[in-house]
Design an enzyme around this catalytic site. Structure first.
Site, short mmCIF file in Angstrom:
data_model
loop_
_atom_site.label_atom_id
_atom_site.label_comp_id
_atom_site.label_asym_id
_atom_site.label_seq_id
_atom_site.Cartn_x
_atom_site.Cartn_y
_atom_site.Cartn_z
N GLY A 11 0.81 -1.22 0.00
CA GLY A 11 0.00 0.00 0.00
C GLY A 11 0.84 1.26 0.00
O GLY A 11 2.04 1.23 0.30
N ARG A 15 -1.10 9.15 3.60
CA ARG A 15 -1.21 10.10 4.71
C ARG A 15 0.07 10.29 5.49
O ARG A 15 0.13 11.08 6.44
CB ARG A 15 -2.37 9.67 5.64
CG ARG A 15 -3.73 9.92 5.00
CD ARG A 15 -4.84 9.71 5.99
NE ARG A 15 -5.04 8.30 6.30
CZ ARG A 15 -5.54 7.85 7.46
NH1 ARG A 15 -5.88 8.70 8.41
NH2 ARG A 15 -5.70 6.55 7.66
N GLY A 101 2.62 -5.05 7.06
CA GLY A 101 3.90 -4.35 7.23
C GLY A 101 3.79 -3.06 8.02
O GLY A 101 4.80 -2.53 8.50
N ALA A 377 44.91 21.35 28.35
CA ALA A 377 43.80 21.98 27.64
C ALA A 377 44.27 22.53 26.30
O ALA A 377 45.35 23.08 26.20
CB ALA A 377 43.20 23.10 28.48
C1 UD1 Z 1 -8.13 -3.92 5.78
C2 UD1 Z 1 -9.20 -4.98 5.92
C3 UD1 Z 1 -10.15 -4.57 7.06
C4 UD1 Z 1 -9.39 -4.38 8.34
C5 UD1 Z 1 -8.26 -3.37 8.12
C6 UD1 Z 1 -7.37 -3.30 9.33
C7 UD1 Z 1 -9.55 -5.89 3.72
C8 UD1 Z 1 -10.41 -5.88 2.50
N1 UD1 Z 1 -9.93 -5.08 4.69
O1 UD1 Z 1 -8.73 -2.70 5.44
O2 UD1 Z 1 -11.13 -5.58 7.24
O3 UD1 Z 1 -10.26 -3.91 9.35
O4 UD1 Z 1 -7.42 -3.79 7.01
O5 UD1 Z 1 -6.46 -2.25 9.16
O6 UD1 Z 1 -8.63 -6.67 3.78
N2 UD1 Z 1 -2.22 -3.82 0.94
C9 UD1 Z 1 -1.49 -4.36 -0.08
N3 UD1 Z 1 -2.02 -4.36 -1.32
C10 UD1 Z 1 -3.25 -3.85 -1.59
C11 UD1 Z 1 -3.98 -3.28 -0.53
C12 UD1 Z 1 -3.45 -3.30 0.74
O7 UD1 Z 1 -0.38 -4.84 0.11
O8 UD1 Z 1 -3.66 -3.90 -2.75
C13 UD1 Z 1 -1.63 -3.82 2.31
C14 UD1 Z 1 -1.37 -2.43 2.83
O9 UD1 Z 1 -0.04 -2.02 2.55
C15 UD1 Z 1 -1.60 -2.62 4.33
C16 UD1 Z 1 -2.61 -3.74 4.39
O10 UD1 Z 1 -2.56 -4.41 3.17
O11 UD1 Z 1 -0.43 -3.05 4.99
C17 UD1 Z 1 -4.00 -3.22 4.68
O12 UD1 Z 1 -4.34 -2.30 3.69
P1 UD1 Z 1 -5.33 -1.11 4.00
O13 UD1 Z 1 -5.64 -0.42 2.74
O14 UD1 Z 1 -4.86 -0.34 5.14
O15 UD1 Z 1 -6.58 -1.97 4.51
P2 UD1 Z 1 -8.07 -1.57 4.48
O16 UD1 Z 1 -8.60 -1.81 3.14
O17 UD1 Z 1 -8.23 -0.28 5.13
#
Ligand code: UD1
Ligand code: CA
Length: 457
Positions: A11, A15, A101, A377
């Site tokens: 991801g 932010r 991560g 010194a």
């Molecule tokens: C996800 C979960 C949600 C949970 C939340 C906890 C899903 C669909 N939803 O939400 O249920 O409550 O985490 O924080 O799984 N990432 C990737 N590739 C992608 C998308 C994300 O590697 O295509 C990684 C991000 O880097 C991160 C993690 O997955 O480390 C979670 O991604 P994030 O977008 O924060 O999760 P949410 O969709 O908000």
């Protein structure tokens, strides 16, 4: 069958407002992702695979290690899609533990409990939050059994009132995972392949889904902003401080110490406020560290006192020394027992024998100093001629008068005395007084120059 750990880290982390990929931002001096990898390693899995994407090759470049596999996810189409990219890197049939991560403080204890036992099952780490907004909700039936995870954006009014949320950390059965991921669709509010959709598939296939709570709530806190990063840094530091206190270290204020690496302390160590320890630092019995010191990759022997505002980097300091206040000790320095290095003294790549003292305003670089030397010194070893560095040798029992320059390469012979204000360019004979300055003269009736009086028109 071995355990596979997949760490999702593709991801963007918009932010954070940074060009550095989010998972590379440091917590206690190490990238967020390095914390997660360290925890994963403690589980002794068959494979660890990091899914990366945003920020390109910076992530594998920063963390490459022979026991890690990397899977690139581009574009990033959701957590389910991310896990799918990792499948070719995993041990076929082994259970899959999914970590994030950007959730750096998950503990070995919580994960050990999560992966315990065998058989086909899904285990989720969930918590109840007073404000669950933004998270996937854990939907349970009348009997309290988990039925599905519904993402915030897809949730009904009623589902949004559920306090129990998906932390994202889960254990999935290796026998089923590939099939489930293959059936994911992106027909949902965000147009993403949700990993969370495998929960409903598991139920449909008769695989039991259970939830586990983390041992502590901060373990599942994620980093999306600098604010959250700072918050987790404080939690982590406070825990490190508690560990030190438990081990018998005296901390004037456990909220005002930062350990960015490993700090090992023998008994009766005291550390005053605002000290930073980086890399590997070892403090012997009875060591006293004054306020506002920074100590990096250094070993300090028993009963040594480091006075406030000292910066020590890459040194070995023996027992019963007094360092600082305001000392700077640079890499390659080795001090024997009972050495005193005082205020505004810089020591670099030098060995100093026992009982020797440089108490004020000096530069000692590339020097081999014997025992019981007194450095006055303002003494400077002129180790650099503009092209090369040269060594200064100061033998035992030397007395160097204040404001002396020792122009290297040069040897100050055993027991010799250097008169204050000397510039020493040649080796000095042992036991003798050497000085190099013009005799003091006085000019009688000498008048200071004065500005000519302004002429009035
Ligand atoms: C996800 C979960 C949600 C949970 C939340 C906890 C899903 C669909 N939803 O939400 O249920 O409550 O985490 O924080 O799984 N990432 C990737 N590739 C992608 C998308 C994300 O590697 O295509 C990684 C991000 O880097 C991160 C993690 O997955 O480390 C979670 O991604 P994030 O977008 O924060 O999760 P949410 O969709 O908000
Ligand atoms: Ca998130």
């Amino acid at each position: 069958m071995g355990l596979n750990v997949v760490i999702l880290a593709a991801g963007q982390g918009k932010r954070m407002h940074s060009s550095l990929p989010k998972v590379l931002h440091p917590l206690a001096g190490r990238p967020l992702l390095a914390h997660v990898i360290g925890t994963a390693r403690a589980l002794k899995p068959a494979r660890i695979c990091v899914v990366y994407g945003h920020g390109g090759e910076q992530v594998p470049a920063a963390l490459a290690a022979s026991d890690l596999r990397f899977a690139k996810q581009e574009p990033q189409l959701g957590t389910g899609h991310a896990l799918q990219q990792a499948l070719p890197e995993l041990e076929a049939g082994g259970d899959v533990l999914v970590l994030y991560g950007d959730v750096p403080l998950i503990s070995v204890a919580t994960l050990t409990e999560l992966i315990a036992g065998g058989g086909e099952r899904v285990r989720l780490v969930t918590v109840k939050l007073s404000d669950p907004a933004g998270y996937g909700r854990i939907v349970r039936d009348a009997k309290g059994e988990i039925r599905a995870i519904v993402e915030q954006k897809d949730a009904s009014e009623e589902q949004r009132r559920i306090a129990e949320i998906n932390t994202g950390i889960m254990l999935l059965p290796g026998t089923r995972l590939a099939a489930w991921l293959g059936r994911l669709s992106n027909r949902n509010a965000q147009g993403e392949y949700y990993l969370t959709d495998v929960i409903a598939m598991a139920i449909a296939d008769g695989v039991h889904v259970e939830a586990r709570a983390p041992a502590a709530p901060w373990e599942v806190m994620g980093v999306n902003t600098k604010e959250q990063l700072a918050e987790l840094e404080r939690i982590h530091q406070r825990r490190t401080a508690s560990g030190l206190l438990d081990a018998g270290v005296t901390l004037t204020d456990p909220a005002r110490i930062d350990v960015r690496g490993e700090l090992r302390c023998a008994t009766d160590v005291r550390i005053d406020v605002n000290c930073v320890f980086e890399g590997e630092v070892e403090l012997g019995a009875g060591v006293n560290i004054g306020a506002n010191c920074v100590i990096r990759n250094t070993r300090i022997g028993a009963a040594t006192r480091v006075e406030p505002f000292s910066f020590i980097d890459g040194a070995i300091i023996s027992e019963n020394c007094i360092i600082g206040p305001y000392a700077r000790i640079r890499p390659g320095t080795e001090l024997a027992n009972d050495v005193h290095i005082g205020n505004f003294v810089e020591v670099k790549a030098s060995t100093i024998g026992s009982g020797s003292k440089a108490n004020h305003l000096a530069y000692i670089g590339d020097t081999s100093m014997g025992r019981d030397v007194n450095v006055g010194a303002g003494t400077i070893t002129c180790n650099y001629d503009g092209a090369d560095k040269h060594r200064t040798v100061i033998e035992d029992d030397v007395f160097i008068g204040s404001d002396t320059q020792l122009v290297a390469p040069v040897t100050v012979g055993r027991g010799s005395t250097i008169g204050a204000g000397s510039t020493i360019t040649r080796d000095t004979p042992p036991g003798e007084l050497t000085l190099s300055r013009t005799k003091q003269t006085s000019i009688a009736n000498w008048k200071r120059p004065r500005k000519a009086a302004k002429r009035t028109k």
